[in-house]
Design a protein around this motif. Structure first.
Motif, PDB file in Angstrom:
ATOM      1  N   LEU A  70       0.834  -1.195   0.000  1.00  0.00           N
ATOM      2  CA  LEU A  70       0.000   0.000   0.000  1.00  0.00           C
ATOM      3  C   LEU A  70       0.877   1.256   0.000  1.00  0.00           C
ATOM      4  O   LEU A  70       0.562   2.248  -0.662  1.00  0.00           O
ATOM      5  CB  LEU A  70      -0.919  -0.014   1.216  1.00  0.00           C
ATOM      6  N   VAL A  71       1.987   1.204   0.722  1.00  0.00           N
ATOM      7  CA  VAL A  71       2.925   2.323   0.734  1.00  0.00           C
ATOM      8  C   VAL A  71       3.493   2.531  -0.656  1.00  0.00           C
ATOM      9  O   VAL A  71       3.631   3.677  -1.128  1.00  0.00           O
ATOM     10  CB  VAL A  71       4.057   2.076   1.749  1.00  0.00           C
ATOM     11  N   GLU A  72       3.812   1.446  -1.335  1.00  0.00           N
ATOM     12  CA  GLU A  72       4.360   1.546  -2.690  1.00  0.00           C
ATOM     13  C   GLU A  72       3.339   2.142  -3.651  1.00  0.00           C
ATOM     14  O   GLU A  72       3.678   2.915  -4.544  1.00  0.00           O
ATOM     15  CB  GLU A  72       4.804   0.157  -3.166  1.00  0.00           C
ATOM     16  N   GLN A  73       2.063   1.806  -3.445  1.00  0.00           N
ATOM     17  CA  GLN A  73       1.007   2.302  -4.337  1.00  0.00           C
ATOM     18  C   GLN A  73       0.720   3.786  -4.116  1.00  0.00           C
ATOM     19  O   GLN A  73       0.386   4.511  -5.042  1.00  0.00           O
ATOM     20  CB  GLN A  73      -0.268   1.480  -4.130  1.00  0.00           C
ATOM     21  N   TYR A  74       0.847   4.228  -2.854  1.00  0.00           N
ATOM     22  CA  TYR A  74       0.543   5.616  -2.513  1.00  0.00           C
ATOM     23  C   TYR A  74       1.759   6.280  -1.866  1.00  0.00           C
ATOM     24  O   TYR A  74       1.636   6.978  -0.861  1.00  0.00           O
ATOM     25  CB  TYR A  74      -0.639   5.681  -1.549  1.00  0.00           C
ATOM     26  N   SER A  75       2.908   6.085  -2.439  1.00  0.00           N
ATOM     27  CA  SER A  75       4.171   6.505  -1.814  1.00  0.00           C
ATOM     28  C   SER A  75       4.222   7.989  -1.476  1.00  0.00           C
ATOM     29  O   SER A  75       4.856   8.390  -0.493  1.00  0.00           O
ATOM     30  CB  SER A  75       5.350   6.142  -2.726  1.00  0.00           C
ATOM     31  N   ASP A  76       3.552   8.822  -2.250  1.00  0.00           N
ATOM     32  CA  ASP A  76       3.612  10.256  -2.005  1.00  0.00           C
ATOM     33  C   ASP A  76       2.551  10.737  -1.017  1.00  0.00           C
ATOM     34  O   ASP A  76       2.582  11.886  -0.564  1.00  0.00           O
ATOM     35  CB  ASP A  76       3.451  11.027  -3.324  1.00  0.00           C
ATOM     36  N   ARG A  77       1.607   9.854  -0.658  1.00  0.00           N
ATOM     37  CA  ARG A  77       0.503  10.288   0.221  1.00  0.00           C
ATOM     38  C   ARG A  77       0.330   9.432   1.464  1.00  0.00           C
ATOM     39  O   ARG A  77      -0.532   9.717   2.290  1.00  0.00           O
ATOM     40  CB  ARG A  77      -0.805  10.302  -0.566  1.00  0.00           C
ATOM     41  N   LEU A  78       1.138   8.395   1.624  1.00  0.00           N
ATOM     42  CA  LEU A  78       0.973   7.487   2.766  1.00  0.00           C
ATOM     43  C   LEU A  78       2.280   7.278   3.502  1.00  0.00           C
ATOM     44  O   LEU A  78       3.307   6.950   2.901  1.00  0.00           O
ATOM     45  CB  LEU A  78       0.429   6.123   2.296  1.00  0.00           C
ATOM     46  N   SER A  79       2.219   7.466   4.812  1.00  0.00           N
ATOM     47  CA  SER A  79       3.335   7.150   5.699  1.00  0.00           C
ATOM     48  C   SER A  79       2.852   6.085   6.677  1.00  0.00           C
ATOM     49  O   SER A  79       1.843   6.276   7.353  1.00  0.00           O
ATOM     50  CB  SER A  79       3.785   8.401   6.453  1.00  0.00           C
TER      51      SER A  79
END
Length: 336
Positions: A70-79
């Motif tokens: 999920l982090v890889e999919q939303y790398s710019d919006r998820l921490s």
């Protein structure tokens, strides 16, 4: 408003998803904290619902590892951060923010943890008597085998709300002198033998070990203390207009959230006229769903876990945070 759940894992559907999204309603540039990442259901739904950023937290290292995709999919919006939601202020500060616009907490044990017998949370699956969310510290086996009988009775009575805690603690203390408890089914069998199976003619009933396992899990993970501290942290962290959504699954959790929101919204019971005058604090929250929101019949049929769920929600005012006193949350919290 109904939203697609095609992106959700079949076995881990987040409960009350639509009401939670309606409360948080993520907007462009907003920062949302998901304090109980789990399988990522709320986090992904939030990211899909609006152009927000999400800081997701979970105590369980397994949850963090399973959320890498999920982090890889939303790398710019998820921490995604391993930690306790009671420490969300520090986690948010480390991410570079001083305030956030929304917080969601899905309190208690996750479906993934219950489904994994080796984690020791379930009395329906054999596994080590563990129950540690962070996989470190004292386990449920340590508590059962080492704690004084009187303390064990108190934990089962208060945190499990078990009326026959005396008999259960006595049976545990007697058995462990012969052989220590190491497995979930071993303890569950002892509790069932002690209490007996409920009569079938009285309709649906819970397993005799349900309350004992609940008590041990809450105690091992200090869950109620964590919840109280997280509520206070949310009060300090939310910007004016920020939204708070909390999903609970049993009366102890819900009582703490209800008491907090009633007090912070100015709805707490008034003290006796004979009591010393109290300082009037300006409400720091406005409740959005008095009495809470429960799942409808359709959701319960789709996801039986939703049957006991209740969503309480509130919006932050511009008032200063109230002083935090842990003892105000009740003996269940301080016991943890």
């Amino acid at each position: 408003m109904t939203r697609s759940r095609d992106h959700m894992p079949d076995l881990h559907i987040p409960v009350l998803l639509d009401p939670v999204l309606d409360v948080l309603c993520p907007m462009q540039g907003e920062i949302i904290v998901d304090g109980t990442f789990g399988a990522g259901g709320y986090t992904k739904a939030l990211l899909d619902s609006g152009p927000c950023k999400v800081i997701a937290i979970d105590r369980d290292p397994n949850a963090i590892a399973s959320g890498v995709w999920l982090v890889e999919q939303y790398s710019d919006r998820l921490s995604l951060v391993q930690g306790r939601f009671s420490n969300m202020e520090r986690i948010v500060a480390d991410a570079g923010f001083s305030h956030v616009d929304g917080i969601v907490l899905d309190v208690g044990v996750s479906s993934m943890q219950l489904d994994e017998g080796e984690r020791g949370f379930s009395f329906m699956r054999d596994g080590p008597l563990d129950m540690r969310m962070e996989q470190q510290g004292k386990s449920a086996a340590d508590v059962v085998n080492e704690l004084d009988e009187r303390d064990l009775r108190y934990i089962i009575s208060v945190l499990g709300e078990e009326k026959r805690a005396f008999a259960i603690a006595k049976a545990i203390a007697k058995r462990r002198t012969q052989e220590p408890f190491t497995s979930t089914l071993d303890l569950a069998a002892l509790v069932e033998t002690t209490l007996g199976k409920p009569p079938k003619h009285k309709g649906p009933s819970i397993h005799p070990a349900t309350r004992t396992f609940q008590a041990l899990r809450i105690f091992v993970n200090a869950e109620l203390k964590e919840l109280a501290e997280a509520l206070a942290a949310a009060e300090r962290l939310l910007a004016p207009g920020g939204r708070l959504a909390i999903v609970t699954f049993h009366s102890l959790e819900d009582r703490i959230v209800k008491r907090f929101l009633h007090q912070r919204s100015g709805r707490a019971a008034r003290p006796s006229r004979h009591a010393p005058a109290a300082i009037e604090l300006v409400p720091s929250f406005e409740e959005l769903a008095r009495g809470g929101i429960v799942a409808d019949e359709a959701e319960v049929l789709q996801n039986p876990r939703a049957r006991s769920a209740r969503l309480r929600a509130a919006k932050r005012t511009d008032a200063a945070p109230h002083p935090f006193v842990l003892e105000e949350f009740g003996r269940e919290v301080t016991l943890c």
